[in-house]
Design a protein around this motif. Structure first.
Motif, PDB file in Angstrom:
ATOM      1  N   SER A  17       0.791  -1.237   0.000  1.00  0.00           N
ATOM      2  CA  SER A  17       0.000   0.000   0.000  1.00  0.00           C
ATOM      3  C   SER A  17       0.820   1.282   0.000  1.00  0.00           C
ATOM      4  CB  SER A  17      -0.958   0.005   1.205  1.00  0.00           C
ATOM      5  OG  SER A  17      -0.227   0.001   2.424  1.00  0.00           O
ATOM      6  N   GLN A  18       2.091   1.214   0.386  1.00  0.00           N
ATOM      7  CA  GLN A  18       2.913   2.420   0.435  1.00  0.00           C
ATOM      8  C   GLN A  18       3.670   2.684  -0.868  1.00  0.00           C
ATOM      9  OE1 GLN A  18       2.791   4.537   3.247  1.00  0.00           O
ATOM     10  NE2 GLN A  18       1.117   3.103   3.579  1.00  0.00           N
ATOM     11  N   LEU A  19       3.588   1.749  -1.818  1.00  0.00           N
ATOM     12  CA  LEU A  19       4.273   1.933  -3.093  1.00  0.00           C
ATOM     13  C   LEU A  19       3.590   3.015  -3.926  1.00  0.00           C
ATOM     14  CD1 LEU A  19       4.898  -1.786  -4.145  1.00  0.00           C
ATOM     15  CD2 LEU A  19       6.571  -0.194  -3.174  1.00  0.00           C
ATOM     16  N   THR A  20       4.377   3.778  -4.658  1.00  0.00           N
ATOM     17  CA  THR A  20       3.847   4.780  -5.591  1.00  0.00           C
ATOM     18  C   THR A  20       4.396   4.446  -6.973  1.00  0.00           C
ATOM     19  OG1 THR A  20       5.693   6.238  -4.975  1.00  0.00           O
ATOM     20  CG2 THR A  20       3.589   6.601  -3.873  1.00  0.00           C
ATOM     21  N   LEU A  21       3.530   3.889  -7.802  1.00  0.00           N
ATOM     22  CA  LEU A  21       3.946   3.419  -9.124  1.00  0.00           C
ATOM     23  C   LEU A  21       3.380   4.294 -10.229  1.00  0.00           C
ATOM     24  CD1 LEU A  21       3.490  -0.420  -8.529  1.00  0.00           C
ATOM     25  CD2 LEU A  21       5.575   0.937  -8.313  1.00  0.00           C
ATOM     26  N   ASP A  22       4.083   4.348 -11.341  1.00  0.00           N
ATOM     27  CA  ASP A  22       3.682   5.177 -12.469  1.00  0.00           C
ATOM     28  C   ASP A  22       2.314   4.758 -13.002  1.00  0.00           C
ATOM     29  OD1 ASP A  22       6.083   6.435 -12.206  1.00  0.00           O
ATOM     30  OD2 ASP A  22       7.025   5.520 -13.968  1.00  0.00           O
ATOM     31  N   ASP A  23       1.597   5.733 -13.562  1.00  0.00           N
ATOM     32  CA  ASP A  23       0.252   5.488 -14.062  1.00  0.00           C
ATOM     33  C   ASP A  23       0.209   4.538 -15.248  1.00  0.00           C
ATOM     34  OD1 ASP A  23      -0.744   7.175 -12.141  1.00  0.00           O
ATOM     35  OD2 ASP A  23      -0.816   8.943 -13.456  1.00  0.00           O
ATOM     36  N   GLN A  24       1.351   4.349 -15.930  1.00  0.00           N
ATOM     37  CA  GLN A  24       1.353   3.469 -17.095  1.00  0.00           C
ATOM     38  C   GLN A  24       1.170   1.997 -16.718  1.00  0.00           C
ATOM     39  OE1 GLN A  24       5.765   4.201 -18.057  1.00  0.00           O
ATOM     40  NE2 GLN A  24       5.454   2.140 -18.848  1.00  0.00           N
ATOM     41  N   PHE A  25       1.348   1.676 -15.444  1.00  0.00           N
ATOM     42  CA  PHE A  25       1.183   0.301 -14.998  1.00  0.00           C
ATOM     43  C   PHE A  25      -0.246   0.063 -14.531  1.00  0.00           C
ATOM     44  CE2 PHE A  25       5.664   1.371 -13.569  1.00  0.00           C
ATOM     45  CZ  PHE A  25       6.252   0.892 -14.734  1.00  0.00           C
ATOM     46  N   ILE A  26      -0.845  -0.998 -15.034  1.00  0.00           N
ATOM     47  CA  ILE A  26      -2.175  -1.409 -14.580  1.00  0.00           C
ATOM     48  C   ILE A  26      -1.956  -2.492 -13.526  1.00  0.00           C
ATOM     49  CG2 ILE A  26      -4.415  -2.347 -15.252  1.00  0.00           C
ATOM     50  CD1 ILE A  26      -3.776  -1.414 -18.127  1.00  0.00           C
ATOM     51  N   ILE A  27      -2.209  -2.137 -12.276  1.00  0.00           N
ATOM     52  CA  ILE A  27      -1.857  -3.021 -11.160  1.00  0.00           C
ATOM     53  C   ILE A  27      -2.999  -3.984 -10.830  1.00  0.00           C
ATOM     54  CG2 ILE A  27      -1.106  -3.100  -8.765  1.00  0.00           C
ATOM     55  CD1 ILE A  27       0.870  -1.774 -10.731  1.00  0.00           C
ATOM     56  N   HIS A  28      -2.637  -5.246 -10.676  1.00  0.00           N
ATOM     57  CA  HIS A  28      -3.580  -6.286 -10.249  1.00  0.00           C
ATOM     58  C   HIS A  28      -2.956  -7.013  -9.055  1.00  0.00           C
ATOM     59  CE1 HIS A  28      -5.545  -5.936 -14.262  1.00  0.00           C
ATOM     60  NE2 HIS A  28      -4.288  -5.816 -14.689  1.00  0.00           N
ATOM     61  N   HIS A  29      -3.790  -7.435  -8.135  1.00  0.00           N
ATOM     62  CA  HIS A  29      -3.303  -8.182  -6.971  1.00  0.00           C
ATOM     63  C   HIS A  29      -3.882  -9.596  -7.019  1.00  0.00           C
ATOM     64  CE1 HIS A  29      -1.436  -4.769  -4.935  1.00  0.00           C
ATOM     65  NE2 HIS A  29      -2.441  -4.051  -5.385  1.00  0.00           N
ATOM     66  N   ILE A  30      -3.000 -10.570  -7.157  1.00  0.00           N
ATOM     67  CA  ILE A  30      -3.444 -11.967  -7.181  1.00  0.00           C
ATOM     68  C   ILE A  30      -3.844 -12.399  -5.777  1.00  0.00           C
ATOM     69  CG2 ILE A  30      -2.641 -14.343  -7.505  1.00  0.00           C
ATOM     70  CD1 ILE A  30      -1.218 -13.487  -9.974  1.00  0.00           C
ATOM     71  N   GLU A  31      -5.019 -12.982  -5.680  1.00  0.00           N
ATOM     72  CA  GLU A  31      -5.547 -13.436  -4.395  1.00  0.00           C
ATOM     73  C   GLU A  31      -5.141 -14.878  -4.136  1.00  0.00           C
ATOM     74  OE1 GLU A  31      -7.260 -11.549  -2.313  1.00  0.00           O
ATOM     75  OE2 GLU A  31      -7.381  -9.779  -3.621  1.00  0.00           O
ATOM     76  N   TRP A  32      -4.657 -15.152  -2.924  1.00  0.00           N
ATOM     77  CA  TRP A  32      -4.343 -16.521  -2.558  1.00  0.00           C
ATOM     78  C   TRP A  32      -5.627 -17.337  -2.489  1.00  0.00           C
ATOM     79  CZ3 TRP A  32       0.260 -16.881  -3.821  1.00  0.00           C
ATOM     80  CH2 TRP A  32       1.290 -16.062  -3.352  1.00  0.00           C
ATOM     81  N   ILE A  33      -5.553 -18.568  -2.937  1.00  0.00           N
ATOM     82  CA  ILE A  33      -6.692 -19.480  -2.873  1.00  0.00           C
ATOM     83  C   ILE A  33      -6.353 -20.628  -1.926  1.00  0.00           C
ATOM     84  CG2 ILE A  33      -7.539 -18.894  -5.164  1.00  0.00           C
ATOM     85  CD1 ILE A  33      -6.090 -21.312  -6.282  1.00  0.00           C
TER      86      ILE A  33
END
Length: 218
Positions: A17-33
């Motif tokens: 949550s503290q990362l600040t990434l460039d807008d060109q990246f579309i961020i997805h978070h893989i959920e553990w199953i």
């Protein structure tokens, strides 16, 4: 460019949550199953592929256990690049005796509450040296599924990958007590970085990620 993040053991996207990434990246978070009984890491990684759009170019960023899964995913799908943080690109040599001891301890009915507890030792090994980090770690461990935690620790202790995945970049902290820097050969070292440096030293990690993940490099 799609970038898929895989968190550490039991953790979720809060740790990023503290990362600040460039807008060109579309961020997805893989959920553990939920892992299947006696499921191997390779099979588990295969079931996570459903969360990735493999029709478009993508990259993986894996933290700790997530870095190991990212390497396993590279055997199935083809990311443009893998960045692992506070992790290991290959299996760390562990004796058969130690592996047996790990399995014995984790199969004990007393293992779950012990693993999910937070104390001075837990804080020390995770590098949680501020009230904010201690609260984060406490919340993450509290929300962690005990069966998933025990399964993942057993699988990590017996991971035998011999070679690094292709296009892998490794960021590691010099003060990581969970995965000692003496056991790995990272591409870049964060001085004073502990196991939770992705949160504690997010500005420095963000600068590295923004540079390494630039889509025009591909």
């Amino acid at each position: 460019m799609n970038v898929y993040f895989l968190s550490g053991l039991g953790a979720d996207k809060r740790v990023f949550s503290q990362l600040t990434l460039d807008d060109q990246f579309i961020i997805h978070h893989i959920e553990w199953i939920k892992p299947l009984k006696k499921e191997l890491l390779s099979h588990y990684a295969g079931r996570l592929v459903a969360q990735i759009d493999t029709t478009q170019a993508f990259q993986l960023v894996g933290l700790s256990f997530g870095g190991i899964i990212a390497s396993e995913l590279s055997n199935i799908v083809h990311p443009e690049q893998i960045v692992i943080i506070s992790s290991t690109p290959t299996g760390v040599p562990i004796s058969k005796f130690y592996r047996g001891l790990v399995k014995f301890l984790l199969l004990s009915p007393f293992a779950a509450p012990l693993l999910k507890s937070t104390n001075s030792l837990t804080y020390k090994f995770f590098g949680a040296d501020t009230p904010e980090l201690k609260t984060l770690l406490k919340d993450i461990l509290h929300d962690t599924d005990s069966k998933f935690l025990k399964w993942a620790l057993i699988r990590m202790s017996s991971w035998e990958r011999k070679t690094r995945a292709e296009n892998l970049y490794h960021i590691h902290g010099s003060a990581d007590r969970l995965i000692s820097i003496k056991l790995v050969k990272p591409d870049v070292v964060i001085e004073g970085g502990g196991h939770l440096m992705v949160y504690a030293q997010a500005k420095q990690i963000s600068a590295i990620l923004n540079k390494k993940l630039k889509s025009e490099e591909y």
